[in-house]
Scaffold this motif. Structure first.
Motif, PDB file in Angstrom:
ATOM      1  N   ASP A 159       0.832  -1.217   0.000  1.00 55.67           N
ATOM      2  CA  ASP A 159       0.000   0.000   0.000  1.00 55.67           C
ATOM      3  C   ASP A 159       0.860   1.258   0.000  1.00 55.67           C
ATOM      4  O   ASP A 159       0.352   2.351   0.234  1.00 55.67           O
ATOM      5  CB  ASP A 159      -0.863   0.065   1.271  1.00 55.67           C
ATOM      6  CG  ASP A 159      -1.860  -1.071   1.359  1.00 55.67           C
ATOM      7  OD1 ASP A 159      -2.138  -1.691   0.324  1.00 55.67           O
ATOM      8  OD2 ASP A 159      -2.349  -1.341   2.470  1.00 55.67           O
ATOM      9  N   LYS A 160       2.162   1.128  -0.189  1.00 58.63           N
ATOM     10  CA  LYS A 160       3.047   2.276   0.004  1.00 58.63           C
ATOM     11  C   LYS A 160       3.092   3.194  -1.223  1.00 58.63           C
ATOM     12  O   LYS A 160       3.358   4.367  -1.107  1.00 58.63           O
ATOM     13  CB  LYS A 160       4.470   1.805   0.344  1.00 58.63           C
ATOM     14  CG  LYS A 160       4.560   0.926   1.575  1.00 58.63           C
ATOM     15  CD  LYS A 160       4.449   1.761   2.848  1.00 58.63           C
ATOM     16  CE  LYS A 160       4.778   0.968   4.093  1.00 58.63           C
ATOM     17  NZ  LYS A 160       3.764  -0.037   4.482  1.00 58.63           N
ATOM     18  N   PHE A 161       2.921   2.625  -2.398  1.00 55.85           N
ATOM     19  CA  PHE A 161       2.906   3.406  -3.634  1.00 55.85           C
ATOM     20  C   PHE A 161       4.128   4.306  -3.804  1.00 55.85           C
ATOM     21  O   PHE A 161       3.997   5.520  -4.015  1.00 55.85           O
ATOM     22  CB  PHE A 161       1.608   4.222  -3.771  1.00 55.85           C
ATOM     23  CG  PHE A 161       0.410   3.348  -4.024  1.00 55.85           C
ATOM     24  CD1 PHE A 161       0.108   2.925  -5.318  1.00 55.85           C
ATOM     25  CD2 PHE A 161      -0.389   2.907  -2.975  1.00 55.85           C
ATOM     26  CE1 PHE A 161      -0.981   2.093  -5.565  1.00 55.85           C
ATOM     27  CE2 PHE A 161      -1.482   2.075  -3.211  1.00 55.85           C
ATOM     28  CZ  PHE A 161      -1.773   1.671  -4.507  1.00 55.85           C
ATOM     29  N   CYS A 162       5.303   3.727  -3.711  1.00 55.30           N
ATOM     30  CA  CYS A 162       6.506   4.444  -4.129  1.00 55.30           C
ATOM     31  C   CYS A 162       6.289   4.782  -5.603  1.00 55.30           C
ATOM     32  O   CYS A 162       5.750   3.958  -6.361  1.00 55.30           O
ATOM     33  CB  CYS A 162       7.734   3.576  -3.944  1.00 55.30           C
ATOM     34  SG  CYS A 162       8.004   3.148  -2.215  1.00 55.30           S
ATOM     35  N   THR A 163       6.710   5.970  -6.019  1.00 55.10           N
ATOM     36  CA  THR A 163       6.265   6.459  -7.328  1.00 55.10           C
ATOM     37  C   THR A 163       6.856   5.703  -8.516  1.00 55.10           C
ATOM     38  O   THR A 163       6.384   5.847  -9.638  1.00 55.10           O
ATOM     39  CB  THR A 163       6.574   7.961  -7.472  1.00 55.10           C
ATOM     40  OG1 THR A 163       7.966   8.167  -7.191  1.00 55.10           O
ATOM     41  CG2 THR A 163       5.731   8.794  -6.526  1.00 55.10           C
ATOM     42  N   TYR A 164       7.915   4.913  -8.279  1.00 50.37           N
ATOM     43  CA  TYR A 164       8.563   4.181  -9.382  1.00 50.37           C
ATOM     44  C   TYR A 164       8.047   2.756  -9.509  1.00 50.37           C
ATOM     45  O   TYR A 164       8.409   2.049 -10.442  1.00 50.37           O
ATOM     46  CB  TYR A 164      10.093   4.114  -9.141  1.00 50.37           C
ATOM     47  CG  TYR A 164      10.425   3.640  -7.747  1.00 50.37           C
ATOM     48  CD1 TYR A 164      10.389   2.292  -7.428  1.00 50.37           C
ATOM     49  CD2 TYR A 164      10.716   4.544  -6.736  1.00 50.37           C
ATOM     50  CE1 TYR A 164      10.633   1.851  -6.143  1.00 50.37           C
ATOM     51  CE2 TYR A 164      10.971   4.115  -5.443  1.00 50.37           C
ATOM     52  CZ  TYR A 164      10.927   2.770  -5.162  1.00 50.37           C
ATOM     53  OH  TYR A 164      11.152   2.346  -3.884  1.00 50.37           O
ATOM     54  N   CYS A 165       7.219   2.290  -8.577  1.00 46.50           N
ATOM     55  CA  CYS A 165       7.059   0.844  -8.370  1.00 46.50           C
ATOM     56  C   CYS A 165       5.733   0.279  -8.875  1.00 46.50           C
ATOM     57  O   CYS A 165       4.667   0.834  -8.617  1.00 46.50           O
ATOM     58  CB  CYS A 165       7.206   0.544  -6.888  1.00 46.50           C
ATOM     59  SG  CYS A 165       7.268  -1.213  -6.539  1.00 46.50           S
ATOM     60  N   GLN A 202       6.101  -8.550   0.438  1.00 48.83           N
ATOM     61  CA  GLN A 202       6.577  -7.304  -0.181  1.00 48.83           C
ATOM     62  C   GLN A 202       6.797  -6.254   0.905  1.00 48.83           C
ATOM     63  O   GLN A 202       7.668  -5.415   0.789  1.00 48.83           O
ATOM     64  CB  GLN A 202       5.563  -6.776  -1.205  1.00 48.83           C
ATOM     65  CG  GLN A 202       5.781  -7.316  -2.594  1.00 48.83           C
ATOM     66  CD  GLN A 202       5.028  -8.605  -2.810  1.00 48.83           C
ATOM     67  OE1 GLN A 202       3.957  -8.812  -2.252  1.00 48.83           O
ATOM     68  NE2 GLN A 202       5.571  -9.475  -3.634  1.00 48.83           N
ATOM     69  N   ASN A 203       5.988  -6.333   1.951  1.00 44.73           N
ATOM     70  CA  ASN A 203       6.135  -5.467   3.130  1.00 44.73           C
ATOM     71  C   ASN A 203       5.982  -6.334   4.347  1.00 44.73           C
ATOM     72  O   ASN A 203       5.033  -6.208   5.109  1.00 44.73           O
ATOM     73  CB  ASN A 203       5.037  -4.406   3.133  1.00 44.73           C
ATOM     74  CG  ASN A 203       5.522  -3.152   2.487  1.00 44.73           C
ATOM     75  OD1 ASN A 203       6.471  -2.550   2.957  1.00 44.73           O
ATOM     76  ND2 ASN A 203       4.866  -2.782   1.414  1.00 44.73           N
ATOM     77  N   VAL A 204       6.941  -7.234   4.517  1.00 42.41           N
ATOM     78  CA  VAL A 204       6.768  -8.313   5.510  1.00 42.41           C
ATOM     79  C   VAL A 204       6.592  -7.755   6.914  1.00 42.41           C
ATOM     80  O   VAL A 204       5.847  -8.321   7.720  1.00 42.41           O
ATOM     81  CB  VAL A 204       7.937  -9.310   5.413  1.00 42.41           C
ATOM     82  CG1 VAL A 204       9.216  -8.766   6.010  1.00 42.41           C
ATOM     83  CG2 VAL A 204       7.577 -10.644   6.046  1.00 42.41           C
ATOM     84  N   VAL A 262      16.576   1.420   0.973  1.00 40.13           N
ATOM     85  CA  VAL A 262      16.518   2.868   1.197  1.00 40.13           C
ATOM     86  C   VAL A 262      16.262   3.601  -0.123  1.00 40.13           C
ATOM     87  O   VAL A 262      15.638   4.641  -0.140  1.00 40.13           O
ATOM     88  CB  VAL A 262      17.797   3.370   1.914  1.00 40.13           C
ATOM     89  CG1 VAL A 262      19.036   3.137   1.070  1.00 40.13           C
ATOM     90  CG2 VAL A 262      17.682   4.831   2.294  1.00 40.13           C
ATOM     91  N   GLN A 263      16.806   3.066  -1.199  1.00 45.67           N
ATOM     92  CA  GLN A 263      16.630   3.562  -2.589  1.00 45.67           C
ATOM     93  C   GLN A 263      17.494   4.765  -2.925  1.00 45.67           C
ATOM     94  O   GLN A 263      18.020   4.856  -4.030  1.00 45.67           O
ATOM     95  CB  GLN A 263      15.158   3.862  -2.932  1.00 45.67           C
ATOM     96  CG  GLN A 263      14.145   2.822  -2.482  1.00 45.67           C
ATOM     97  CD  GLN A 263      14.317   1.437  -3.056  1.00 45.67           C
ATOM     98  OE1 GLN A 263      15.178   1.216  -3.915  1.00 45.67           O
ATOM     99  NE2 GLN A 263      13.537   0.476  -2.614  1.00 45.67           N
ATOM    100  N   SER A 264      17.635   5.719  -2.001  1.00 47.08           N
ATOM    101  CA  SER A 264      18.466   6.901  -2.284  1.00 47.08           C
ATOM    102  C   SER A 264      18.943   7.492  -0.969  1.00 47.08           C
ATOM    103  O   SER A 264      18.289   7.335   0.063  1.00 47.08           O
ATOM    104  CB  SER A 264      17.643   7.939  -3.050  1.00 47.08           C
ATOM    105  OG  SER A 264      18.333   9.193  -3.071  1.00 47.08           O
TER     106      SER A 264
HETATM  107 FE1  SF4 Z   1       5.927  -1.125  -2.051  1.00 48.49          FE
HETATM  108 FE2  SF4 Z   1       8.556  -1.686  -2.005  1.00 48.49          FE
HETATM  109 FE3  SF4 Z   1       7.365  -1.044  -4.308  1.00 48.49          FE
HETATM  110 FE4  SF4 Z   1       7.718   0.834  -2.448  1.00 48.49          FE
HETATM  111  S1  SF4 Z   1       9.354  -0.314  -3.548  1.00 48.49           S
HETATM  112  S2  SF4 Z   1       5.799   0.458  -3.631  1.00 48.49           S
HETATM  113  S3  SF4 Z   1       7.457  -0.348  -0.568  1.00 48.49           S
HETATM  114  S4  SF4 Z   1       6.941  -2.856  -3.063  1.00 48.49           S
END
Ligand code: SF4
Ligand code: 5AD
Length: 439
Positions: A159-165, A202-204, A262-264
């Motif tokens: 449910d996080k909706f990171c903008t790239y994912c 995915q979000n354990v 962390v991604q960045s």
């Molecule tokens: Fe969810 Fe991880 Fe994708 Fe972010 S990167 S939307 S936390 S699965």
């Protein structure tokens, strides 16, 4: 009618994340339960299931190039099922892209695979990308086979909706499996020979069953006799509760390892990614984890070349790598995914710049990995022996910190083996046997 007869043998090829590996194992069990046999290595299978990944464009395109290669020399082909996240994302569209696809089945619908195979054999091409929350688990056969280190999905979706994912679109909303199902599956895996269980989601760390969080689940699993090790992956910084962190200091069977993407290392980029944490709040979690369990190994995921990433943003990422001292980390070039907010953002980074940043990030990660591994040299530790090495008489096992160790031993896979670490490289270690301890 189709020219594809009802299949007797099958092969499942899984790509991408550990959850796909888990799903692949469950599909194998399901097809076997329905009277089909896994094709031997090198043998032609009547049914090929491509269990695909959609996270980056390259992974998604691989599905289609693999389909093309399934055509046999005599012009025939196996029955082909497109499964996994590409199937979910593309649905019926996939069949328009490749007429060789007989079945399209999403990650929440694969328990219906035997029915879809029967439909396809009767000439009815089948698409099933429904997302009934978790009902698949009830329809799957019980676990009877397990690797020494076994995966167990406890949570799916995001449910996080990171903008790239794409994950929130391909795997759906966050759903937790019920407590009793998980405990039952863990017992079955241990009875089938698993010494380690890796809880997957995915979000354990967002797993919950009413008011019980994953910390309580881990504590309950730790009581299972014969289970030696517990791991979990992947966590989002927003869900790293105090209770979960405390578990690392209190439950011996919970391994000292935390995969925390962390991604960045730059706050403006994290904001544009909708990550809901800052560099500071991320580092603070790691400090708390280290306070609870000083030897905990930290791993992470990084994306380079997110839209708008400046050289200064990237330098901050390199600085973070050094500050955290990652034991392992995965890094990826940003890949625009259809339908995600980032795909239409301005500030696209040139391929050449991305390549350059990826190489520099690899180098920085390589250094912290090597330093982490070298600090293990001389240490006595316990390996879970998992598989044969390349050389005769050599086996590969994992330390509590998830390092791969090569060791000369006649101990089979599934042994807990005491070793001394004698040398270290960036990606693996060498060990010498102290004394075998059978579990
Ligand atoms: Fe969810 Fe991880 Fe994708 Fe972010 S990167 S939307 S936390 S699965
Ligand atoms: N491009 C590149 N990497 C991505 N990831 C997720 N989406 C993308 C994308 N569009 C990476 C993240 C995540 C890991 C599983 O894959 O780093 O943590």
């Amino acid at each position: 009618m189709t020219d594809i007869p009802s299949p007797n043998t099958f092969r499942i090829k899984s790509f991408g994340c550990q959850m796909n590996v888990y799903d692949g194992e469950r599909m194998t069990e399901l097809l076997a339960e329905n009277g089909m046999t896994a094709a031997a290595d090198g043998e032609d299978a009547d049914l090929v299931v491509l269990n695909t990944c959609h996270i980056r464009e390259k992974a998604a395109e691989k599905a289609y190039s693999d389909i093309g290669r399934l055509k046999r020399d005599d012009g025939t082909r196996p029955m082909i099922a497109l499964a996994g996240c590409v199937a979910q994302a593309e649905g019926a569209e996939a069949r328009r892209r490749s007429s060789m696809i007989d079945i399209v089945v999403g990650p929440q619908a694969y328990h219906r695979l035997p029915h879809l195979v029967a439909e396809a054999a009767a000439g009815r091409r089948a698409v099933d990308t429904d997302m009934p929350a978790m009902s698949k688990f009830e329809a799957l056969p019980a676990r009877r086979r397990a690797n020494p280190s076994a995966f167990l999905t406890v949570q799916e979706g995001c449910d996080k909706f990171c903008t790239y994912c794409v994950v929130p679109y391909t795997r759906g909303a966050e759903v937790s499996r019920p407590w009793t199902d998980i405990i039952a599956e863990a017992h079955a895996l241990v009875d089938a020979g698993a010494l380690e269980i890796v809880l997957l989601g995915q979000n354990v760390s967002a797993w919950s069953d009413g008011d019980r969080g994953i910390d309580k689940l881990i504590r309950a699993l730790a009581k299972i006799d014969g289970l030696e090790r517990i791991r979990y992956t992947t966590s989002h910084p927003a869900d790293m509760t105090d209770a979960l962190i405390a578990t690392h200091g209190e439950v011996d069977k919970l391994m000292p390892y935390l995969h925390l993407p962390v991604q960045s290392g730059s706050d403006p980029i994290l904001k544009a990614m909708n990550r809901s944490h800052t560099v500071e709040s991320y580092v603070e979690i790691i400090e708390r984890a280290r306070a609870a369990r000083p030897d905990i190994a930290i791993s992470g995921d990084f994306i380079v070349g997110f839209p708008g990433e400046s050289e200064k943003d990237f330098a901050a990422t390199l600085a973070l790598v050094e500050a955290v001292g990652y034991a392992a980390a995965y890094s990826f070039k940003y890949s625009p995914r259809p339908g995600t907010p980032a795909a239409v953002m301005e500030g696209t980074i040139e391929q050449q710049v991305m390549e350059d940043r990826l190489a520099r990030l690899h180098e920085a990660i390589g250094k912290t990995q090597l330093a982490f591994n070298q600090a293990s040299v001389g240490r006595d530790t316990v390996l879970l022996v998992e598989r044969k090495g390349r050389r005769p008489g050599q086996m590969i096992g994992r330390t509590p910190w998830l390092q791969s160790v090569h060791v000369e031993t006649d101990a089979p896979a599934g042994t807990m083996l005491e070793v001394t670490i004698i040398s270290a490289g960036p990606n693996s270690l060498a060990g010498a046997v102290c004394q075998a301890r059978t579990a």
